[in-house]
Write an enzyme that holds these catalytic residues in place. Structure first.
Site, PDB file in Angstrom:
ATOM      1  N   ALA A   1     -14.283   0.635 -26.726  1.00 45.06           N
ATOM      2  CA  ALA A   1     -13.671   0.551 -25.406  1.00 45.06           C
ATOM      3  C   ALA A   1     -14.508  -0.425 -24.594  1.00 45.06           C
ATOM      4  O   ALA A   1     -15.640  -0.740 -24.959  1.00 45.06           O
ATOM      5  CB  ALA A   1     -13.684   1.933 -24.755  1.00 45.06           C
TER       6      ALA A   1
ATOM      7  N   GLY B   1     -14.087   3.045 -29.871  1.00 46.75           N
ATOM      8  CA  GLY B   1     -12.639   2.925 -29.729  1.00 46.75           C
ATOM      9  C   GLY B   1     -12.027   2.005 -30.777  1.00 46.75           C
ATOM     10  O   GLY B   1     -10.848   2.147 -31.112  1.00 46.75           O
TER      11      GLY B   1
ATOM     12  N   GLU C   1     -11.524   4.119 -33.667  1.00 49.65           N
ATOM     13  CA  GLU C   1     -10.458   5.080 -33.329  1.00 49.65           C
ATOM     14  C   GLU C   1      -9.084   4.425 -33.425  1.00 49.65           C
ATOM     15  O   GLU C   1      -8.113   5.048 -33.870  1.00 49.65           O
ATOM     16  CB  GLU C   1     -10.708   5.656 -31.937  1.00 49.65           C
TER      17      GLU C   1
ATOM     18  N   GLU D   1     -20.671   6.192 -29.689  1.00 51.10           N
ATOM     19  CA  GLU D   1     -20.556   6.628 -28.292  1.00 51.10           C
ATOM     20  C   GLU D   1     -21.734   7.487 -27.845  1.00 51.10           C
ATOM     21  O   GLU D   1     -22.148   7.448 -26.689  1.00 51.10           O
ATOM     22  CB  GLU D   1     -19.244   7.408 -28.086  1.00 51.10           C
TER      23      GLU D   1
HETATM   24  C1  3H9 Z   1     -16.011   3.773 -26.626  1.00 51.91           C
HETATM   25  O1  3H9 Z   1     -15.493   3.073 -27.451  1.00 51.91           O
HETATM   26  C2  3H9 Z   1     -15.349   4.986 -26.048  1.00 51.91           C
HETATM   27  C3  3H9 Z   1     -14.129   5.431 -26.779  1.00 51.91           C
HETATM   28  O2  3H9 Z   1     -14.462   6.365 -27.787  1.00 51.91           O
HETATM   29  C4  3H9 Z   1     -13.202   6.195 -25.882  1.00 51.91           C
HETATM   30  C5  3H9 Z   1     -12.348   5.430 -24.985  1.00 51.91           C
HETATM   31  C6  3H9 Z   1     -11.380   6.266 -24.228  1.00 51.91           C
HETATM   32  N1  3H9 Z   1     -17.756  -3.207 -23.736  1.00 51.91           N
HETATM   33  O3  3H9 Z   1     -24.721  -6.662 -28.015  1.00 51.91           O
HETATM   34  P1  3H9 Z   1     -24.378  -8.088 -27.864  1.00 51.91           P
HETATM   35  C7  3H9 Z   1     -20.930  -7.197 -24.397  1.00 51.91           C
HETATM   36  S1  3H9 Z   1     -17.550   3.425 -26.010  1.00 51.91           S
HETATM   37  C8  3H9 Z   1     -18.064  -4.208 -22.900  1.00 51.91           C
HETATM   38  O4  3H9 Z   1     -25.395  -8.983 -27.243  1.00 51.91           O
HETATM   39  P2  3H9 Z   1     -24.369  -8.488 -30.708  1.00 51.91           P
HETATM   40  C9  3H9 Z   1     -22.427  -7.154 -24.181  1.00 51.91           C
HETATM   41  O5  3H9 Z   1     -22.747  -6.552 -22.941  1.00 51.91           O
HETATM   42  C10 3H9 Z   1     -18.010   1.919 -26.807  1.00 51.91           C
HETATM   43  N2  3H9 Z   1     -18.944  -5.180 -23.189  1.00 51.91           N
HETATM   44  O6  3H9 Z   1     -23.874  -8.762 -29.221  1.00 51.91           O
HETATM   45  C11 3H9 Z   1     -22.760  -8.632 -24.206  1.00 51.91           C
HETATM   46  O7  3H9 Z   1     -22.391  -9.186 -22.963  1.00 51.91           O
HETATM   47  P3  3H9 Z   1     -23.230 -10.405 -22.334  1.00 51.91           P
HETATM   48  C12 3H9 Z   1     -18.431   2.138 -28.195  1.00 51.91           C
HETATM   49  C13 3H9 Z   1     -19.523  -5.132 -24.397  1.00 51.91           C
HETATM   50  O8  3H9 Z   1     -23.647  -9.447 -31.544  1.00 51.91           O
HETATM   51  C14 3H9 Z   1     -21.796  -9.177 -25.256  1.00 51.91           C
HETATM   52  O9  3H9 Z   1     -20.727  -8.229 -25.333  1.00 51.91           O
HETATM   53  N3  3H9 Z   1     -18.942   0.880 -28.740  1.00 51.91           N
HETATM   54  C15 3H9 Z   1     -19.245  -4.118 -25.320  1.00 51.91           C
HETATM   55  O10 3H9 Z   1     -25.851  -8.429 -30.752  1.00 51.91           O
HETATM   56  C16 3H9 Z   1     -22.416  -9.342 -26.625  1.00 51.91           C
HETATM   57  O11 3H9 Z   1     -23.038  -8.110 -27.011  1.00 51.91           O
HETATM   58  C17 3H9 Z   1     -20.229   0.549 -28.640  1.00 51.91           C
HETATM   59  O12 3H9 Z   1     -21.045   1.285 -28.141  1.00 51.91           O
HETATM   60  C18 3H9 Z   1     -18.302  -3.126 -24.955  1.00 51.91           C
HETATM   61  N4  3H9 Z   1     -17.984  -2.129 -25.795  1.00 51.91           N
HETATM   62  O13 3H9 Z   1     -23.856  -7.026 -31.040  1.00 51.91           O
HETATM   63  C19 3H9 Z   1     -20.601  -0.799 -29.207  1.00 51.91           C
HETATM   64  N5  3H9 Z   1     -19.990  -4.324 -26.442  1.00 51.91           N
HETATM   65  O14 3H9 Z   1     -23.067 -11.524 -23.303  1.00 51.91           O
HETATM   66  C20 3H9 Z   1     -21.456  -1.555 -28.234  1.00 51.91           C
HETATM   67  C21 3H9 Z   1     -20.679  -5.452 -26.220  1.00 51.91           C
HETATM   68  O15 3H9 Z   1     -22.582 -10.614 -21.020  1.00 51.91           O
HETATM   69  N6  3H9 Z   1     -21.742  -2.901 -28.655  1.00 51.91           N
HETATM   70  N7  3H9 Z   1     -20.415  -5.952 -24.984  1.00 51.91           N
HETATM   71  O16 3H9 Z   1     -24.620  -9.887 -22.231  1.00 51.91           O
HETATM   72  C22 3H9 Z   1     -22.644  -3.179 -29.617  1.00 51.91           C
HETATM   73  O17 3H9 Z   1     -23.234  -2.328 -30.224  1.00 51.91           O
HETATM   74  C23 3H9 Z   1     -22.930  -4.633 -29.866  1.00 51.91           C
HETATM   75  O18 3H9 Z   1     -22.504  -5.354 -28.758  1.00 51.91           O
HETATM   76  C24 3H9 Z   1     -22.271  -5.216 -31.131  1.00 51.91           C
HETATM   77  C25 3H9 Z   1     -22.507  -6.762 -31.149  1.00 51.91           C
HETATM   78  C26 3H9 Z   1     -22.908  -4.587 -32.378  1.00 51.91           C
HETATM   79  C27 3H9 Z   1     -20.780  -4.977 -31.133  1.00 51.91           C
END
Ligand code: 3H9
Length: 687
Positions: A63, A102, A105, A125
């Site tokens: 999400a 998400g 999901e 999450e």
């Molecule tokens: C969820 O899904 C809830 C659901 O169950 C329910 C819904 C109802 N959203 O980490 P990076 C941005 S909760 C918004 O440097 P990498 C991040 O801030 C979510 N922004 O890249 C950064 O921005 P900036 C569950 C996001 O290649 C840019 O993207 N998912 C999100 O080292 C690059 O990120 C997670 O917890 C997001 N979800 O790693 C996954 N994710 O360039 C969270 C990233 O402005 N994300 N951004 O600084 C990660 O673990 C890593 O970003 C990922 C890529 C492994 C995907």
């Protein structure tokens, strides 16, 4: 058709491509056209199967976290998944990169999931203080079984494509052009014909061993250390087993709604963005220097750990020591550390061999001439450091970055002693350097911007969380630690026991208190530092004089009998404390946990405010990143400066003033920035 969701056709297979860089988060601008596309394709008789794929470097990574805390715009993810489950033709998620939260999901709403061999799938999450709120806790167990789902949801750790395939989460793993494979897979499935069973109707929960599930959940709950999300995650998976599908889904939703509004989740989301923000430097287009080989001077605990950190990131390392024996000892320790990882199963024997092949040892400075970055980790003494930098100055290639791992010394002075101060900076690793995530990158007065940008980038490549800080005694972390520790001895003399103080810390959420930490690190380290600076700490000094250095000698503030690592209170230490108090005419009194927090954590925050005011840290959130990643500050409280906002800066100031009046100690004198924060509600200068 939208910019963020595109639909194309490959014969009778429709491909829905989500394109929302950088990580294809399920923002509103994706959800709306995605929902519309799915409804249209469902009702389009010319479409035999639907593939959901993503453009760019990853499948949907979750999400959109930036939307949490704001009113949710419809359609929600749950509604999209519900529509997916009304589709009679086969739906296939084509997963490359990461399918997280998400994203997974959404994929669980499809009949089938196919993955690129390098893909990772998970529900992280919990790391944001949440639980999967789009049906993940209810659907995942139906595919992989409740126990496996419990572990995935509570740990938040992703699994690789192969493991996902073996567990039944993924139906096929491909190498090469994933979308083409997915289309062929979908067409073949459609040709064979349905009906296709949605995940909600799969029977993976049959034969769940509830006792084993509860035992695992209880074990995980014990490790949660005050965090609510892991407990909620375990509860949701249990609900998936015990309740009918829709009831479990509703219960998951209720838990999600509660958590998303909680201070803990707000704090954890703050840390998520703070870590990414910390790595941003002004001046985006700086050309970075090329780092092909790293030199490390000193093969002791610190030097060895630093060398391992670089080797783990794939960098060849030249290790320098003063003698052949010291070098061999250092290399043997590294070999042993990797062997432990192999025994634990976290490293394969082949990977160990590859890592070890990256190390080269030397006792000759001339062998550092081909290094692009050289980090010294020698004895913490200015004269020794200057001697090392003098030698480096003579042999290092032009443009090589020269780094010191000093914890306290003035890096401007070290830089000025060389002919190339622009290439000198601090890389303050935390022990064990191959494990601890934090790296304080210390910018000296004349450090070149490209040198700084290079090491910030390098830090990310070796998996560190980097924070750029300025020069001052102890930089951000250790300077604040000193402010926290200043009152620990005073509290003992006034009547608290080491275990009482440590208990107040662990109740707050720290992994351990200051005395347990001192015993673990070795009390002799602080003793040596104090002696060098002409300082004393009556209790700790006396313990050291008695040879009580902590765990390594079997006693320190606590007793560790028969090699135990569990601290046992020692009546002798309590007598020592009372005697020293009596000598000073201090009558013991009862000390509350609240007072312990006020006198240790409030000065910590106050020092953080001073650091921010002086520009030693660029942002309040950088300070939080340092404390969460380097010192075990509870992530559910978001770091000291975030927590100050929750605790109430006005209250903190009032109590600091109270203690300042009573003790006249500088650590309690409220920093002007803290006062401004109380007025404006923001740490940013000027509010
Ligand atoms: C969820 O899904 C809830 C659901 O169950 C329910 C819904 C109802 N959203 O980490 P990076 C941005 S909760 C918004 O440097 P990498 C991040 O801030 C979510 N922004 O890249 C950064 O921005 P900036 C569950 C996001 O290649 C840019 O993207 N998912 C999100 O080292 C690059 O990120 C997670 O917890 C997001 N979800 O790693 C996954 N994710 O360039 C969270 C990233 O402005 N994300 N951004 O600084 C990660 O673990 C890593 O970003 C990922 C890529 C492994 C995907």
């Amino acid at each position: 058709m939208s910019d963020f969701v595109k639909v194309s056709r490959d014969g009778d297979v429709a491909v829905v491509t989500i394109d929302n860089p950088p990580v294809n988060a399920l923002s509103f601008r994706v959800r709306e056209p995605l929902m519309q596309a799915l409804v249209e394709l469902r009702d389009d008789a010319s479409v035999a199967a639907i593939v959901i794929a993503c453009a760019g470097r990853t499948f949907v990574a979750g999400a959109d976290i930036t939307e949490f805390g704001k009113p949710m715009q419809q359609p929600e993810l749950r509604a999209i998944v519900a529509v997916l489950e009304t589709i009679a033709k086969p739906t296939v998620a084509a997963i490359h990169g990461t399918a997280l939260g998400g994203g997974l999901e959404l994929a669980l709403g499809c009949h089938f999931r196919v993955a690129d061999a390098g893909a990772k799938l998970g529900l992280p999450e919990v790391k944001l203080g949440l639980l999967p709120g789009g049906g993940g806790t209810v659907r995942l167990p139906r595919l992989v079984g409740a126990l496996k789902a419990l572990k995935m949801v509570v740990s938040g750790s992703p699994v690789g494509a192969t493991e996902a395939h073996e567990a039944g989460l993924v139906d096929a793993v491909f190498e090469g052009d994933l979308t083409t494979h997915a289309v062929n897979f979908a067409r073949e499935i459609a040709r064979k014909g349905g009906p296709f069973t949605p995940v909600r109707d799969r029977d993976g929960l049959k034969g769940t061993d509830l006792a084993a599930l509860d035992a695992e959940a209880a074990d995980l709950a014990r490790k949660a250390r005050g965090l609510e999300a892991p407990i909620a995650c375990a509860q949701a998976v249990r609900n998936a087993v015990m309740l009918p599908f829709d009831a479990a889904l509703a219960a998951e939703r209720a838990l999600f709604v509660k958590l998303v509004a909680s201070d803990q989740s707000r704090a954890q989301r703050h840390v998520f963005f703070a870590e990414r923000e910390a790595a941003k430097l002004p001046g985006k287009d700086i050309v970075k220097r090329r780092i092909a080989r790293v030199g490390v001077i000193g093969a002791g605990t610190m030097g060895g750990g630093i060398a391992m950190a670089f080797a783990n990131g794939g960098y060849p390392v030249t290790m320098l020591e003063t003698s052949h024996e010291a070098l061999q000892r250092g290399l043997a320790t590294i070999d042993k550390n990797y062997s432990v990882s192999v025994t634990r199963g976290s490293l394969t024997a082949d990977a160990k061999r590859e890592r070890l092949a990256l190390f080269k040892g030397s006792t000759d400075y001339a062998d550092l001439a081909d290094c692009d970055l050289i980090v010294e980790a020698v004895f913490e003494d200015m004269a020794v450091k200057k001697e090392v930098f003098g030698k480096l100055d003579a042999v290092a290639k032009p443009g090589a970055i020269l780094a010191t791992n000093t914890s306290y010394l003035d890096i401007n002075e070290i830089a000025a002693s060389t002919s190339r101060p622009q290439d000198v900076l601090g890389l303050h690793f935390f022990s064990p350097a191959n494990v601890m995530k934090l790296l304080e990158i210390v910018r000296a007065e004349v450090t070149a911007p490209d040198a700084l940008a290079t090491v910030v980038d390098l830090a990310r490549r070796i998996g560190k969380v980097a924070v750029v800080v300025g020069v001052c005694h102890g930089f951000v972390g250790n300077r604040m630690l000193a402010a926290r520790g200043a009152e620990s001895e005073a509290l003992l003399l006034e009547g608290a026991t080491p275990s009482q103080i440590d208990q107040a810390f662990t109740d707050f959420g720290w992994p351990m208190g200051p005395f347990q930490m001192g015993d673990l690190a070795g009390l002799d380290i602080g003793w040596r530092n104090r002696k060098a600076r002409g300082q004393t700490a009556v209790i700790a000094d006396t313990l050291c004089e008695q040879g009580r250095f902590g765990q390594k000698t079997g006693w320190g503030f606590y007793l560790y009998e028969n090699g135990s690592r569990t601290p046992a209170p020692d009546p002798e230490v309590e007598v020592l404390i009372r005697d020293k108090a009596a000598e000073r005419g201090i009558a013991p009194r009862a000390i509350s946990a609240e007072e312990i927090i006020e006198r240790t954590l409030y000065p910590l925050i106050n020092e953080g405010a001073k650091i921010l005011e002086e520009g030693i840290a660029a942002r309040a959130s950088d300070i939080d990143v340092v404390w969460v990643n380097g010192y075990g500050f509870p992530v559910g409280k978001g770091g000291p400066l975030f927590w100050a906002g929750l605790e109430g800066p006005a209250r903190i100031i009032e109590r600091l003033e109270y203690w300042h009046q009573r003790t006249s100690k500088d650590v309690f004198k409220p920093a002007p920035l803290l006062k401004r924060m109380a007025e404006t509600g923001s740490w940013e200068a000027g509010g």
